[in-house]
Design a protein around this motif. Sequence first.
Motif, PDB file in Angstrom:
ATOM      1  N   HIS A 133      11.597  14.196  -9.604  1.00  0.00           N
ATOM      2  CA  HIS A 133      11.485  15.067  -8.432  1.00  0.00           C
ATOM      3  C   HIS A 133      12.284  14.419  -7.316  1.00  0.00           C
ATOM      4  N   LEU A 134      13.548  14.750  -7.224  1.00  0.00           N
ATOM      5  CA  LEU A 134      14.414  14.162  -6.212  1.00  0.00           C
ATOM      6  C   LEU A 134      14.045  14.708  -4.838  1.00  0.00           C
ATOM      7  N   PRO A 135      13.822  13.829  -3.852  1.00  0.00           N
ATOM      8  CA  PRO A 135      13.512  14.323  -2.501  1.00  0.00           C
ATOM      9  C   PRO A 135      14.648  15.192  -1.957  1.00  0.00           C
ATOM     10  N   VAL A 136      14.305  16.211  -1.206  1.00  0.00           N
ATOM     11  CA  VAL A 136      15.321  17.108  -0.649  1.00  0.00           C
ATOM     12  C   VAL A 136      16.250  16.368   0.305  1.00  0.00           C
ATOM     13  N   GLN A 137      15.806  15.220   0.812  1.00  0.00           N
ATOM     14  CA  GLN A 137      16.623  14.438   1.737  1.00  0.00           C
ATOM     15  C   GLN A 137      17.718  13.645   1.022  1.00  0.00           C
ATOM     16  N   ILE A 176       1.336  14.081  -7.614  1.00  0.00           N
ATOM     17  CA  ILE A 176       0.547  15.269  -7.252  1.00  0.00           C
ATOM     18  C   ILE A 176       1.418  16.316  -6.562  1.00  0.00           C
ATOM     19  N   LEU A 177       2.732  16.102  -6.596  1.00  0.00           N
ATOM     20  CA  LEU A 177       3.731  17.022  -6.049  1.00  0.00           C
ATOM     21  C   LEU A 177       3.641  17.188  -4.534  1.00  0.00           C
ATOM     22  N   ALA A 178       3.191  16.143  -3.845  1.00  0.00           N
ATOM     23  CA  ALA A 178       3.176  16.125  -2.381  1.00  0.00           C
ATOM     24  C   ALA A 178       4.453  15.410  -1.933  1.00  0.00           C
ATOM     25  N   HIS A 179       5.596  16.055  -2.162  1.00  0.00           N
ATOM     26  CA  HIS A 179       6.894  15.410  -2.015  1.00  0.00           C
ATOM     27  C   HIS A 179       7.223  14.980  -0.591  1.00  0.00           C
ATOM     28  N   HIS A 180       6.802  15.747   0.395  1.00  0.00           N
ATOM     29  CA  HIS A 180       7.096  15.358   1.785  1.00  0.00           C
ATOM     30  C   HIS A 180       6.338  14.086   2.158  1.00  0.00           C
ATOM     31  N   LYS A 181       5.098  13.981   1.724  1.00  0.00           N
ATOM     32  CA  LYS A 181       4.332  12.757   1.949  1.00  0.00           C
ATOM     33  C   LYS A 181       4.952  11.598   1.182  1.00  0.00           C
ATOM     34  N   ALA A 182       5.376  11.847  -0.039  1.00  0.00           N
ATOM     35  CA  ALA A 182       5.984  10.802  -0.850  1.00  0.00           C
ATOM     36  C   ALA A 182       7.216  10.233  -0.168  1.00  0.00           C
ATOM     37  N   TYR A 183       8.065  11.106   0.346  1.00  0.00           N
ATOM     38  CA  TYR A 183       9.283  10.633   0.999  1.00  0.00           C
ATOM     39  C   TYR A 183       8.967   9.875   2.288  1.00  0.00           C
ATOM     40  N   ARG A 184       7.964  10.336   3.029  1.00  0.00           N
ATOM     41  CA  ARG A 184       7.565   9.627   4.250  1.00  0.00           C
ATOM     42  C   ARG A 184       7.112   8.208   3.918  1.00  0.00           C
ATOM     43  N   TYR A 185       6.315   8.069   2.848  1.00  0.00           N
ATOM     44  CA  TYR A 185       5.864   6.739   2.435  1.00  0.00           C
ATOM     45  C   TYR A 185       7.032   5.878   1.953  1.00  0.00           C
ATOM     46  N   ILE A 186       7.997   6.476   1.253  1.00  0.00           N
ATOM     47  CA  ILE A 186       9.186   5.719   0.831  1.00  0.00           C
ATOM     48  C   ILE A 186       9.913   5.176   2.051  1.00  0.00           C
ATOM     49  N   ALA A 187      10.156   6.028   3.034  1.00  0.00           N
ATOM     50  CA  ALA A 187      10.887   5.600   4.235  1.00  0.00           C
ATOM     51  C   ALA A 187      10.135   4.489   4.957  1.00  0.00           C
ATOM     52  N   SER A 197       0.805  -1.216   0.000  1.00  0.00           N
ATOM     53  CA  SER A 197       0.000   0.000   0.000  1.00  0.00           C
ATOM     54  C   SER A 197       0.844   1.276   0.000  1.00  0.00           C
ATOM     55  N   ARG A 198       1.812   1.353   0.882  1.00  0.00           N
ATOM     56  CA  ARG A 198       2.624   2.576   0.997  1.00  0.00           C
ATOM     57  C   ARG A 198       3.362   2.924  -0.298  1.00  0.00           C
ATOM     58  N   PRO A 199       3.923   1.945  -1.006  1.00  0.00           N
ATOM     59  CA  PRO A 199       4.577   2.313  -2.272  1.00  0.00           C
ATOM     60  C   PRO A 199       3.634   2.975  -3.280  1.00  0.00           C
ATOM     61  N   ILE A 200       2.388   2.515  -3.345  1.00  0.00           N
ATOM     62  CA  ILE A 200       1.432   3.122  -4.272  1.00  0.00           C
ATOM     63  C   ILE A 200       1.159   4.569  -3.863  1.00  0.00           C
ATOM     64  N   PHE A 201       0.953   4.797  -2.574  1.00  0.00           N
ATOM     65  CA  PHE A 201       0.730   6.161  -2.091  1.00  0.00           C
ATOM     66  C   PHE A 201       1.959   7.034  -2.362  1.00  0.00           C
ATOM     67  N   SER A 202       3.141   6.474  -2.212  1.00  0.00           N
ATOM     68  CA  SER A 202       4.369   7.233  -2.462  1.00  0.00           C
ATOM     69  C   SER A 202       4.455   7.692  -3.918  1.00  0.00           C
ATOM     70  N   ASN A 249       9.939  21.953  -8.651  1.00  0.00           N
ATOM     71  CA  ASN A 249       9.180  22.660  -7.636  1.00  0.00           C
ATOM     72  C   ASN A 249       8.946  21.721  -6.463  1.00  0.00           C
ATOM     73  N   LEU A 250       9.619  21.977  -5.354  1.00  0.00           N
ATOM     74  CA  LEU A 250       9.487  21.114  -4.187  1.00  0.00           C
ATOM     75  C   LEU A 250       8.511  21.667  -3.168  1.00  0.00           C
ATOM     76  N   THR A 251       7.655  22.575  -3.594  1.00  0.00           N
ATOM     77  CA  THR A 251       6.657  23.134  -2.707  1.00  0.00           C
ATOM     78  C   THR A 251       5.574  22.101  -2.457  1.00  0.00           C
ATOM     79  N   GLU A 252       5.281  21.858  -1.199  1.00  0.00           N
ATOM     80  CA  GLU A 252       4.236  20.890  -0.817  1.00  0.00           C
ATOM     81  C   GLU A 252       2.876  21.475  -1.188  1.00  0.00           C
ATOM     82  N   LYS A 253       2.066  20.672  -1.836  1.00  0.00           N
ATOM     83  CA  LYS A 253       0.707  21.092  -2.213  1.00  0.00           C
ATOM     84  C   LYS A 253      -0.273  20.599  -1.167  1.00  0.00           C
TER      85      LYS A 253
END
Length: 185
Positions: free
Chosen positions: A119-123, A59-70, A48-53, A181-185
């Motif tokens: 879109h490379l995560p800032v981390q 949808i450019l929700a990069h912070h959520k994407a990285y959290r799901y990756i981790a 499930s988490r990989p699909i959400f990531s 654009n790494l701005t969270e939507k």
Amino acid sequence: MRLYRHQVNKQADTLMSDLLFPADQDIEQLKRDFDYYEPLTTHDSSLSRPIFSILAHRILAHHKAYRYIAESILTDLNNSQGNSQDGVHVGNMGASWMEMTLGVAGMIRADRGLEFHPHLPVQRSALTFKIRYRGSQFEMHITRNQAHFSLIEGDQVTIYCDGQEVALSSKAPVKRMMTVNLTEK
């Protein structure tokens, strides 16, 4: 009976269709689907988490994407499913690779061919992977503001990066500057 009083999903089945058929909905519909299903999904499946990531990247929700990756990558190490003693989640390991290629690199199979919207995560400072496509193999290396493509073997192949055509041949690697654009939507 108590479960039936709540609206919950075990995993991201509806969002999986959004992932598999990206041309079937626009970005606004994808955002509505993501926003609706995210609070209802219990992630009782390691897939499930990989699909959400991946969709969070779209949808450019990069912070959520990285959290799901981790969370996804640490599934077995943290025993987050409560069953690591029974073995590893091999499907989740493959899905983690998909998070990198389909999510971070933004790879989509479109009508005109293979497209990338990285879109490379800032981390992270870089991501490198290889893809075999139409009988050729190439490497993609993503840094903070560039994508580098190098043909490793095979005939010339054409791909697309952020809408720009990229013709890969054995003559030289191709670099594309990216505006990310790494701005969270």
